[in-house]
Each structure stands twice: as C-alpha cells, then as structure tokens.
Design a protein around this motif. Structure first.
Motif, PDB file in Angstrom:
ATOM      1  N   GLY A  12      51.707 -36.121  51.945  1.00 12.81           N
ATOM      2  CA  GLY A  12      52.384 -36.443  50.693  1.00 12.81           C
ATOM      3  C   GLY A  12      51.463 -37.031  49.647  1.00 12.81           C
ATOM      4  O   GLY A  12      51.877 -37.883  48.850  1.00 12.81           O
ATOM      5  N   GLY A  13      50.200 -36.575  49.619  1.00 11.07           N
ATOM      6  CA  GLY A  13      49.245 -37.061  48.635  1.00 11.07           C
ATOM      7  C   GLY A  13      48.617 -38.395  48.966  1.00 11.07           C
ATOM      8  O   GLY A  13      47.793 -38.906  48.202  1.00 11.07           O
ATOM      9  N   VAL A  14      48.996 -38.995  50.092  1.00 14.57           N
ATOM     10  CA  VAL A  14      48.448 -40.288  50.513  1.00 14.57           C
ATOM     11  C   VAL A  14      47.446 -40.054  51.632  1.00 14.57           C
ATOM     12  O   VAL A  14      47.732 -39.339  52.606  1.00 14.57           O
ATOM     13  CB  VAL A  14      49.561 -41.239  51.000  1.00 14.57           C
ATOM     14  N   THR A  15      46.282 -40.638  51.525  1.00 13.44           N
ATOM     15  CA  THR A  15      45.272 -40.534  52.574  1.00 13.44           C
ATOM     16  C   THR A  15      45.582 -41.554  53.663  1.00 13.44           C
ATOM     17  O   THR A  15      45.520 -42.762  53.428  1.00 13.44           O
ATOM     18  CB  THR A  15      43.861 -40.790  52.017  1.00 13.44           C
ATOM     19  N   LEU A  16      45.934 -41.048  54.837  1.00 19.16           N
ATOM     20  CA  LEU A  16      46.267 -41.943  55.948  1.00 19.16           C
ATOM     21  C   LEU A  16      45.015 -42.465  56.627  1.00 19.16           C
ATOM     22  O   LEU A  16      44.907 -43.657  56.927  1.00 19.16           O
ATOM     23  CB  LEU A  16      47.154 -41.218  56.966  1.00 19.16           C
ATOM     24  N   ILE A  17      44.101 -41.557  56.929  1.00 22.58           N
ATOM     25  CA  ILE A  17      42.830 -41.948  57.550  1.00 22.58           C
ATOM     26  C   ILE A  17      41.722 -41.122  56.926  1.00 22.58           C
ATOM     27  O   ILE A  17      41.958 -40.026  56.415  1.00 22.58           O
ATOM     28  CB  ILE A  17      42.833 -41.730  59.089  1.00 22.58           C
ATOM     29  N   ASP A  18      40.506 -41.636  56.978  1.00 25.57           N
ATOM     30  CA  ASP A  18      39.361 -40.923  56.418  1.00 25.57           C
ATOM     31  C   ASP A  18      38.115 -41.328  57.189  1.00 25.57           C
ATOM     32  O   ASP A  18      37.913 -42.514  57.488  1.00 25.57           O
ATOM     33  CB  ASP A  18      39.203 -41.268  54.931  1.00 25.57           C
ATOM     34  N   GLY A  19      37.304 -40.341  57.539  1.00 27.77           N
ATOM     35  CA  GLY A  19      36.044 -40.626  58.224  1.00 27.77           C
ATOM     36  C   GLY A  19      36.195 -41.018  59.676  1.00 27.77           C
ATOM     37  O   GLY A  19      35.302 -41.668  60.235  1.00 27.77           O
ATOM     38  N   VAL A  20      37.287 -40.635  60.328  1.00 26.40           N
ATOM     39  CA  VAL A  20      37.516 -41.002  61.724  1.00 26.40           C
ATOM     40  C   VAL A  20      36.750 -40.054  62.647  1.00 26.40           C
ATOM     41  O   VAL A  20      36.872 -38.832  62.532  1.00 26.40           O
ATOM     42  CB  VAL A  20      39.021 -40.968  62.076  1.00 26.40           C
ATOM     43  N   SER A  21      35.981 -40.621  63.551  1.00 26.84           N
ATOM     44  CA  SER A  21      35.193 -39.833  64.507  1.00 26.84           C
ATOM     45  C   SER A  21      35.307 -40.445  65.902  1.00 26.84           C
ATOM     46  O   SER A  21      35.241 -41.666  66.043  1.00 26.84           O
ATOM     47  CB  SER A  21      33.712 -39.785  64.103  1.00 26.84           C
ATOM     48  N   PHE A  22      35.515 -39.599  66.887  1.00 28.61           N
ATOM     49  CA  PHE A  22      35.493 -40.057  68.279  1.00 28.61           C
ATOM     50  C   PHE A  22      35.379 -38.839  69.190  1.00 28.61           C
ATOM     51  O   PHE A  22      35.603 -37.695  68.778  1.00 28.61           O
ATOM     52  CB  PHE A  22      36.735 -40.883  68.634  1.00 28.61           C
ATOM     53  N   THR A  23      35.011 -39.106  70.443  1.00 28.43           N
ATOM     54  CA  THR A  23      34.854 -38.061  71.456  1.00 28.43           C
ATOM     55  C   THR A  23      35.652 -38.452  72.687  1.00 28.43           C
ATOM     56  O   THR A  23      35.648 -39.615  73.086  1.00 28.43           O
ATOM     57  CB  THR A  23      33.372 -37.873  71.828  1.00 28.43           C
TER      58      THR A  23
END
Length: 535
Positions: A12-23
């Motif tokens: 909905g145009g809102v950034t919930l998460i950004d740049g998340v990295s994991f393995t």
C-alpha cells in the motif's frame, strides 16, 4: 538453502522492511516474530513467491513449500477431492489423469505406439513413487488429525479447519527442501500440534515459520528473526537471536533493559543541557554556547532510540449492548449436510440474554457450520431458529470472508456502521491499533492479525448485542489476544463462541457449552478447558 539479500517489501505504498538479508541453511529452523503489522506475513509472501519484492533478491536450492496464513484454495474447484488436491502437490493427480486418458486411447486403438505410451507412463509413475503416494498421504493426514474418510470428500464439503489441514498435508507431502509456514498450527488440536512439532523438529531442510504458538517456537526452532516496526509508517528493522524462543525473550528483555538505561541517560543529559541554556541563554557572552547546546539537543532527540516496551498497547472497550428480549435465540432441530457428508442433525437449544455459550467439538463436528447458519450465511437442510425481539447479531468469520479486495479499511467500517462519521470510524480502527494512512489501505493486503483486528472493529462499530465469534484470537499476537479477551469478558452482551484458545476461553468465563455434533448442553466447568485444546 534459502538466501535473502537486501530485501525490500512494500504494501500500500508503505515500506515495511528494507535491506533485510539472512541465510537459512539445511537443518536450520528460524522463527519469524514481531507484533501484528510488523511485516512478517508480507515478507513471507514475497519469499514464497506470492507477492513481488520492491527490491533485493530471494534464492533457494531445491523445492520450496509455502503455507499462507489464510489458504483459501480459491483456485481449486470445490468438487476436487482432498486426496487428489494433495496428490497434485507432486503432480500425481495429473499423472493419473494422463494415464487414464492413455488407457482409454489404447483400448480404443491398441496400436504399438499407443501401448508404448501407456506403458512408459505407468513405468514413470511407478519410478516416481506414485503407487506408494496414497498411503503416504493417508499417513500424513492421520498424523495431523485429518480423518481418513475426509480425504475422499470434495473440498467443498470440508470445514475451514479441515481444508487448512489438507493444505498442510499437501505441502508436507511435496517434500520441499525449503518450508515457509505461516501459522501452521492454526485449527490443529492438541494431538495434531504434537505431531506437527515432532515433524518440524525432525525436518532436515531449511525452515522459516511464523507462529504465535509458544510451544512450537520453543521446541522446533533454532534461531529467531525479530521484525521491529515503531509505527505503521515506519520502516522495520531486523534483529537476529540464536536459540529458542524463550532464549530470545531473555535476550530481548536484556536488550530492552539496556535500551531503557540508554534512553534514561540521554534524557538526563538533555535536561542538564536545557538547564544550562535556560540559565545562560539570555546573556550575550554565552549566546554562542547556548546555541551550540540547542543544536546538540536537537541531534540527540533526532537520533533518540525508541523503547518497544513503551509503545502503545491495545486497550479495547466495547460499547454497552442495546437492550433486547430475555430469550435471545431459539433453535429447533437444525441439520446441515453436504453431498456425501451429514455434518449434524437434530440440534436444538436456546440462549438467554447475557449468556456466554461455547460451541465445542472435534474438528469437523459442525461448529463453524452451525455459526454460519445462525449468521444467515448458509441455510440449514431442515430445522429452524429465531432471534428474540431487539436482537442485533454480529458475526466474526474465522476465514475473514467478509474482508474483500479493492475496499479500504474505512470502506469496510462504513458498511458495518453506516450511521457513524469517518472520524468515529477511524477512532474505532485506532482503538485496534489501525491508524494513519493504513486506514485507506486495501484491506485484502493486511496481515492475518490486522484482518482480525479490522473484523473485530467492525463488530464494535455495529453496536450489536449478540456476537457470533469463530476463532477470534487466531493470528493475534499475545498482547492483542489478551486485550481482546479482557474487553469481551467485561462486556454484558451475549456471546456464542468457537475457540481452540484455552486461555481466551478461560478469560471469557462461559456459562454453558454446546457439545457438537450431538447438541448436548453442559453447564460450564473448568474440566471442559481440556476439551477446548483437543477440539
């Protein structure tokens, strides 16, 4: 193995998460936790391929199985049997259909080519394990508490809980190397939960699971990923913790304590500098120093950490119910059946004003079917029921059928409470933690917990005096679950409830229990709480 790199998720145009990295490597079991609306379900949708990423990448080795929080099976025809749907997880249902067509063609024209095609299809089916597949499906179904005869029924004849179990069996049967499970123990009884915990504990692939089931989080995971969002317009951050959920809670508590000390020290330093400014700011010789201190205070406030413990906790208050007749409901000889399945018959009972009745029974006993009849969603095969004078009924459906795509939260509230203005409607949504621009978001994009809150807000706005509640605490985080239980326990209206949540039921303090499918009425006692967890 599952690899997530620089993932960005927008809704909905809102950034919930950004740049998340994991393995997540084979054998690792990750619990994805956070409050309702933190972005857990949205992130898992993207990782599972059910939604597009706004940025970053997801890669995995081998097969991937994804169990959504709300598997509606919308694209699967209701006349498909549960067994065929599960077998399609490995393509066996389609293979059997092809073999049947090849056999028909061979019998009609037994040329060497037709015989060869049929023979090769049979051999491929055998080599792929097709002949052992049905027994494997039935073994998995038995473990998760789905009765053997239910596999032979069409999906349309199954309850919501049974359909979810079918989808769980299908995903487990597919034998994926990576499993993404969103609330896998919803609708499961105690025995099926134990089986699921054992299965996940012995699973050798890469597992990511969202769950509010504390037993599952403690016994089946080796690592916790916590998504933390300070508000509905904020971008979340990710924190990783090694160990079980209990170990995560301890580490999180220690982190909160450190954060609280940091916040207190910072506030003390700001007060100290503000005192100096107040004392010397008016003096020309000290003006430069005071201005410099003001700049420092601004920087400190801009970078100040926020304690998650201090964030808003839900405080719900239901309005007093409108007056109605002493006898709220009279039901007589109700019966519900589907092709090939008699769900229940001869159900007769009554409900008085202010009563709190639990509808109880094993999965498939007809609990949801009865609520749907009382709510006017479906018609009984025979029998009748009548609501009392002045009764206004609100219905909470466990599958969120009333929440549709293309309509915002405010749109849904306008329909539920047409006499209220938008300000009052937004106030009701805000009481459930649905605030800001989120109220204009497409309701179908909400997480399961947020859909639950929207549906409950609609009930509050409707000013009903009778509530039909079908698993109202499913998908809620622990704090929200407690708030809902407390508000309903203090409400003086009539409650007719289906729930597997023993703590929630205990808080409601029911008067009576209707035991399905035999429609036996029992006065409530705490001994029945054990049946709640088994149902």
């Amino acid at each position: 193995m599952l690899q997530v790199n620089g993932l960005k998720v927008e809704v909905g145009g809102v950034t919930l998460i950004d740049g998340v990295s994991f393995t997540v490597r084979p054998g690792e079991k990750v619990g994805l936790v956070g409050r309702n609306g933190a972005g857990k379900t949205s992130m898992l949708k993207v990782i599972g391929g059910a939604a597009e990423a706004a940025g970053g990448s997801v890669s995995y080795q081998g097969g991937l199985g994804y169990l959504p929080q709300d598997p509606r099976l919308d694209l699967v025809p209701d006349d498909v049997t549960a067994l065929d749907h599960v077998l399609s997880g490995r393509g066996f249902a389609e293979a059997l259909e092809r073999i049947s067509k090849l056999q028909t063609a061979m019998e009609a024209d037994p040329t060497p080519r037709a015989i060869d095609r049929y023979t090769r299809a049979i051999e491929r089916f055998r080599m792929d394990g097709g002949y052992a597949a049905e027994s494997e499906v039935r073994r998995l179904a038995a473990g998760i508490g789905l009765a053997d005869d239910k596999l032979d029924l069409p999906l349309g004849a199954l309850s919501g809980g049974q359909r979810r179990r079918v989808e769980v069996v299908r995903i487990l049967f597919a034998g994926s190397d990576v499993l993404l499970l969103d609330e896998p123990t919803n609708h499961l009884d105690a025995d099926a939960k134990v089986w699921m915990l054992d299965f996940l504990a012995s699973y050798r692939g890469a597992l990511v699971v969202i769950s509010h089931d504390l037993d599952l989080l403690d016994e089946a995971i080796t690592r916790v990923i916590h998504l933390d969002r300070g508000g509905d317009t904020a971008t979340g951050t990710m924190h990783e913790y090694k160990g079980t959920y209990s170990q995560y809670l301890s580490a999180r508590e220690a982190h909160e304590a450190r954060l609280a000390r940091q916040i207190a020290l910072q506030a003390k330093e700001i007060d100290r500098m503000q005192t100096i400014i107040d004392r010397f700011g008016a003096k020309a010789t000290k003006a430069a120093m005071a201005h410099s201190l003001e700049k420092r205070i601004e920087r400190l406030k801009a970078n100040a950490p926020e304690s998650t413990a201090a964030r808003k906790v839900l405080k719900l208050r239901l309005p007093e119910p409108p007056h109605c007749a002493r006898t709220v409901l009279e039901a007589s000889e109700l019966a519900v059946s589907y092709p090939g399945l008699d769900v229940f018959e001869d159900v007769t009972f009554d409900v008085g004003r202010g009563d709190r009745m639990m509808i109880m029974g094993l999965n498939g006993a007809g609990k949801t079917s009865l609520l749907r009849v009382l709510a006017g969603v479906t018609e009984p095969v025979i029998g009748s029921f009548q609501w009392g004078m002045g009764v206004s009924v609100g219905y909470y459906a466990q599958e969120h059928e009333g929440i549709r795509a293309g309509a915002s939260l405010v749109d849904h509230m306008r329909e539920a409470a047409p006499n209220l203005g938008d300000g009052d409607l937004r106030g009701l949504l805000g009481m459930f933690g649905l605030v800001g621009d989120k109220v204009f978001q497409d309701a179908s994009t909400l997480s399961g917990g947020e859909k639950t809150k929207l549906a409950l807000a609609q009930l509050v706005g409707g000013r009903h005096n009778v509530l039909l509640l079908d698993e109202p605490t499913n998908n809620l985080d622990p704090g929200s679950r407690t708030a809902v239980a407390e508000s309903l326990s203090n409400w003086s209206g009539t409650l007719i409830v289906v729930s597997h949540d023993a703590e929630f039921v205990e808080a409601l303090d029911p008067d009576r229990a209707l035991l399905m499918p035999d429609a036996t009425i029992d006065h409530w006692s705490d001994d029945l709480l054990e049946l709640v967890t088994l149902a």
